[in-house]
Design a protein around this motif. Structure first.
Motif, short mmCIF file in Angstrom:
data_model
loop_
_atom_site.label_atom_id
_atom_site.label_comp_id
_atom_site.label_asym_id
_atom_site.label_seq_id
_atom_site.Cartn_x
_atom_site.Cartn_y
_atom_site.Cartn_z
N ALA A 143 -30.15 16.12 64.13
CA ALA A 143 -28.93 16.58 64.79
C ALA A 143 -29.24 17.18 66.15
CB ALA A 143 -28.22 17.60 63.91
N VAL A 144 -30.31 18.00 66.22
CA VAL A 144 -30.66 18.64 67.49
C VAL A 144 -31.11 17.60 68.50
CG1 VAL A 144 -32.34 20.18 68.58
CG2 VAL A 144 -31.22 20.86 66.45
N LEU A 145 -31.97 16.65 68.06
CA LEU A 145 -32.40 15.58 68.96
C LEU A 145 -31.19 14.80 69.47
CD1 LEU A 145 -35.62 14.18 67.22
CD2 LEU A 145 -35.45 15.59 69.28
N GLY A 146 -30.27 14.49 68.53
CA GLY A 146 -29.06 13.75 68.90
C GLY A 146 -28.23 14.50 69.92
N ALA A 147 -28.12 15.82 69.72
CA ALA A 147 -27.30 16.64 70.61
C ALA A 147 -27.88 16.67 72.02
CB ALA A 147 -27.18 18.06 70.04
N PHE A 148 -29.24 16.63 72.12
CA PHE A 148 -29.87 16.65 73.44
C PHE A 148 -30.02 15.25 74.02
CE2 PHE A 148 -31.24 20.90 72.06
CZ PHE A 148 -30.81 21.61 73.16
N GLY A 149 -29.46 14.26 73.33
CA GLY A 149 -29.51 12.89 73.84
C GLY A 149 -30.85 12.21 73.65
N ILE A 150 -31.71 12.81 72.79
CA ILE A 150 -33.01 12.17 72.55
C ILE A 150 -32.85 11.20 71.37
CG2 ILE A 150 -35.47 12.58 72.22
CD1 ILE A 150 -34.93 15.48 73.06
N THR A 151 -32.18 10.09 71.63
CA THR A 151 -31.99 9.08 70.59
C THR A 151 -32.63 7.79 71.08
OG1 THR A 151 -29.84 8.66 71.62
CG2 THR A 151 -29.83 10.00 69.64
N PRO A 152 -32.94 6.85 70.15
CA PRO A 152 -33.59 5.59 70.59
C PRO A 152 -32.77 4.89 71.68
CG PRO A 152 -33.54 5.73 68.19
CD PRO A 152 -32.80 6.92 68.68
N HIS A 153 -31.43 4.90 71.56
CA HIS A 153 -30.57 4.28 72.57
C HIS A 153 -29.39 5.20 72.81
CE1 HIS A 153 -32.69 0.43 72.19
NE2 HIS A 153 -32.73 0.70 70.90
N ASP A 154 -28.53 4.85 73.78
CA ASP A 154 -27.30 5.59 73.96
C ASP A 154 -26.35 5.21 72.82
OD1 ASP A 154 -24.82 6.51 74.61
OD2 ASP A 154 -24.86 5.85 76.70
N PRO A 155 -25.87 6.21 72.05
CA PRO A 155 -25.04 5.86 70.88
C PRO A 155 -23.74 5.16 71.23
CG PRO A 155 -25.23 8.27 71.14
CD PRO A 155 -26.14 7.64 72.14
N LEU A 156 -23.29 5.25 72.49
CA LEU A 156 -22.03 4.61 72.84
C LEU A 156 -22.23 3.28 73.58
CD1 LEU A 156 -19.88 7.66 73.99
CD2 LEU A 156 -19.93 6.52 71.78
N GLN A 157 -23.50 3.01 74.01
CA GLN A 157 -23.73 1.79 74.79
C GLN A 157 -23.63 0.55 73.92
OE1 GLN A 157 -27.41 1.79 76.98
NE2 GLN A 157 -27.07 -0.31 77.69
N GLN A 158 -22.93 -0.50 74.45
CA GLN A 158 -22.76 -1.72 73.68
C GLN A 158 -23.71 -2.79 74.18
OE1 GLN A 158 -18.59 -2.65 73.94
NE2 GLN A 158 -17.98 -0.66 73.11
#
Lengths: 279, 319
Positions: A27-42
């Motif tokens: 959750a913390v990683l997700g909140a700081f945008g540290i995700t494998p990709h942009d969650p909204l990018q298609q």
């Protein structure tokens, strides 16, 4: 700190706490945008891509990365669960304490109001609130918070009633402690143990209710990622893209399991009478 | 005051509170009833027409008078007219209710048939491998949301067996019991899953409590067989918490399993509420919510009565 040690030594508490820790990290990683990709990018060319090294848990119909969306979704679920349980704990504790402390008429009125709220199945009461206010994150928090308030009021009122009769409360009164001091210092502090157990279990229910509401499309609104919504969207694709169903389902289940296990462990630790009774 | 009389005395009070809550919350919804009823056409009304409509529906009166009229209507079974169905709300609800009732009963039967034996077995093998296995399963069962179970069942049926559970038009039990059962069995398993897990957990802990009591030791020492000790001496006393839990869960299920009815496309009370909310059919929402809360309260009252019948200490007012 002592309690964390005790959880770590408890067999099911250890598993539960580990799950919660992993979820918090995600959750913390997700909140700081540290995700494998942009969650909204298609990623249009990679729509409904099966799990791979690029997309660990595959992509959805719009080509969005499921892993990133799940991480963001966990954060969203946790924020709603923690905020709503905080509301329920605060409101329920105040109501339960005052009902026990004032007694008589006030006790009757406050607890009957709680009974009225308890007469509605949780999801129905939440639906009613959402019908009035309209769906959204804040509504979910308020709805789930109100739904679980009566349970906390009940958990607090019983022990508070018996604490009120104890000698140390009388003693505090005779040497002139203020009401607020007695209520917070003598009653509330002694209620921390049962409240801790209840809070942990309520977090499990709150996660469940939140996932249920967003599964029905009445919780978190798209395009924000949400666990319940992801699962609901996977329904029509389960034959072509089973991973879209598998991962959100597992994430929701394990999250609830984590809080249930920790809650049971806490009950074992804090209440010696039930040692080994909770499954 | 005796516990039961106290319980019966507060029942109408709580019911009244529920009716106030439902009445007030529906009126908190933004927008007036006339616009809600006529939709965009409400804009074509002249102020005079609007006023006469308001007088016709009684919404020009003060709110407490409106509540009084609504309450009087309730006693004669008048819950208003559903805008979507164009029929009395009570008739619409009663049409949907048999399905919800049947589904709740089926789920409870499944839960009790699985949960009680599993819980008793776990308690008698305390800390053994069977106990551990049952506890892990019960914990998993309790942590799995109904919609996950439902989706998994549909997935297994359709993808693995290539069979789609019959959805769409619902067949009542008196028309064709077999088709009816084939439509309800999977939703019932879905709902019974978590229910069975709770029954297992509560049966186990209640049995453990009872098995360590003195009278059970006495029964054992006078030479009663293990089977007789468990089922004749211990089990009836362990039943009390199981009855309470099952009653409460059953009461919740009578409120309609909103999500499971949605997944399996069953026209029960739960779907009715959900649709009524999305279609802004307020009379229907009001009626459903009241009906569900009433069911829940009645079931809870019955549970308390059963509880008193099973435990003389409560019946005799020892609380």
């Amino acid at each position: 700190m002592r309690i964390l040690g005790a959880i770590a030594r408890h067999p099911s508490g250890r598993i539960g706490a580990a799950i919660i820790a992993v979820y918090l990290l995600a959750a913390v990683l997700g909140a700081f945008g540290i995700t494998p990709h942009d969650p909204l990018q298609q990623f249009r060319i990679d729509r409904l891509h099966a799990p791979s090294t690029t997309y660990w848990m595959g992509t959805d119909l719009l080509g969005r990365d499921a892993t990133s969306r799940l991480m963001r979704g966990i954060g969203q679920s946790f924020v709603i669960a923690f905020a709503s349980v905080a509301i329920a704990t605060a409101a329920g504790t105040v109501i339960g304490l005052l009902a026990a402390w004032w007694g008589n008429l006030w006790d009757g009125i406050l607890m009957r109001v709680m009974d009225v709220l308890l007469a509605f199945p949780a999801i129905l009461l939440a639906l009613l609130i959402i019908a009035i206010v309209g769906p959204g994150t804040f509504t979910s928090v308020a709805a789930i918070g109100i739904v679980y308030t009566p349970i906390f009021a009940r958990v607090v009122r019983g022990p508070a009633l018996s604490l009120k009769q104890r000698d140390f409360v009388d003693a505090a009164r005779t040497f002139g402690s203020s009401q607020t001091f007695i209520l917070t210092r003598h009653l509330l502090l002694n209620l921390v143990a049962p409240l801790t157990v209840q809070v942990t279990l309520a977090l499990a229910w709150a996660l469940l209710t939140e996932a249920g509401l967003s599964f029905l499309g009445l919780g978190t609104q798209p395009p924000s990622p949400s666990l319940g919504l992801m699962l609901s969207e996977s329904r029509n694709l389960m034959e072509r893209a089973p991973w879209l169903m598998l991962f959100p389902a597992l994430v929701i289940m394990l999250g609830i399991l984590g809080f249930n296990l920790t809650g049971d462990a806490l009950r074992d630790i804090l209440d010696p009478r039930t040692q080994g009774r909770a499954a | 005051m005796n516990y039961l009389t106290q319980r019966l005395a507060t029942f109408p009070l709580i019911l009244l509170g529920v009716s106030v809550l439902v009445f007030v919350s529906i009126r908190l919804i933004p927008g007036d009833a006339i616009t809600a009823m006529l939709g965009t056409e409400a804009g074509l009304l002249t102020p005079d027409q609007r006023a006469s409509l308001a007088a016709y529906f009684g919404i020009d009166q003060p709110i407490y008078l409106q509540y009084g009229r609504w309450l009087v209507g309730l006693f004669s079974g008048d819950l208003g007219i559903s805008v979507t169905y164009g029929r009395p709300v009570l008739a619409v609800i009663l049409e949907r209710f048999p399905l919800t009732l049947e589904l709740a009963l089926l789920s409870m039967v499944i839960a009790l048939c699985v949960g009680i034996p599993a819980g008793v077995l776990a308690a008698t093998r305390n800390e053994g491998p069977a106990d551990l296995g049952i506890r892990v399963l019960a914990m998993l069962g309790q942590s799995t949301p109904s919609f996950v179970v439902g989706l998994v069942i549909i997935f297994v049926l359709s993808v693995v067996f290539g069979a789609v559970p019959p959805m769409g038009i619902f067949t009542p039990i008196y028309v064709n019991p077999l088709v009816n059962l084939s439509q309800l069995i999977f939703p019932a398993i879905t709902l019974g899953f978590a229910f069975a897990a709770s029954v297992t957990r509560i049966s186990r802990s209640a049995m453990l409590d009872v098995l360590s009591d003195d009278y059970v030791r006495t029964a054992r020492s006078k030479g009663a067989s293990a089977r007789s000790v468990i089922w004749r001496h211990a089990f009836p006393n362990a039943l009390i918490p199981v009855v309470t839990l099952s009653g409460i869960e059953f009461g919740y299920l009578l409120g309609g399993a909103v999500i499971v009815e949605q997944i399996f496309a069953l026209p029960g009370i739960g779907r009715l509420v959900l649709d009524a909310i999305s279609q802004r059919d307020y009379a229907l929402v009001e009626g459903c919510v009241l009906f569900i809360a009433l069911n829940f309260l009645i079931v809870n009252l019955l549970v308390d009565l059963a509880y008193a019948a099973l435990d003389p200490r409560i019946r005799l007012g020892g609380r």
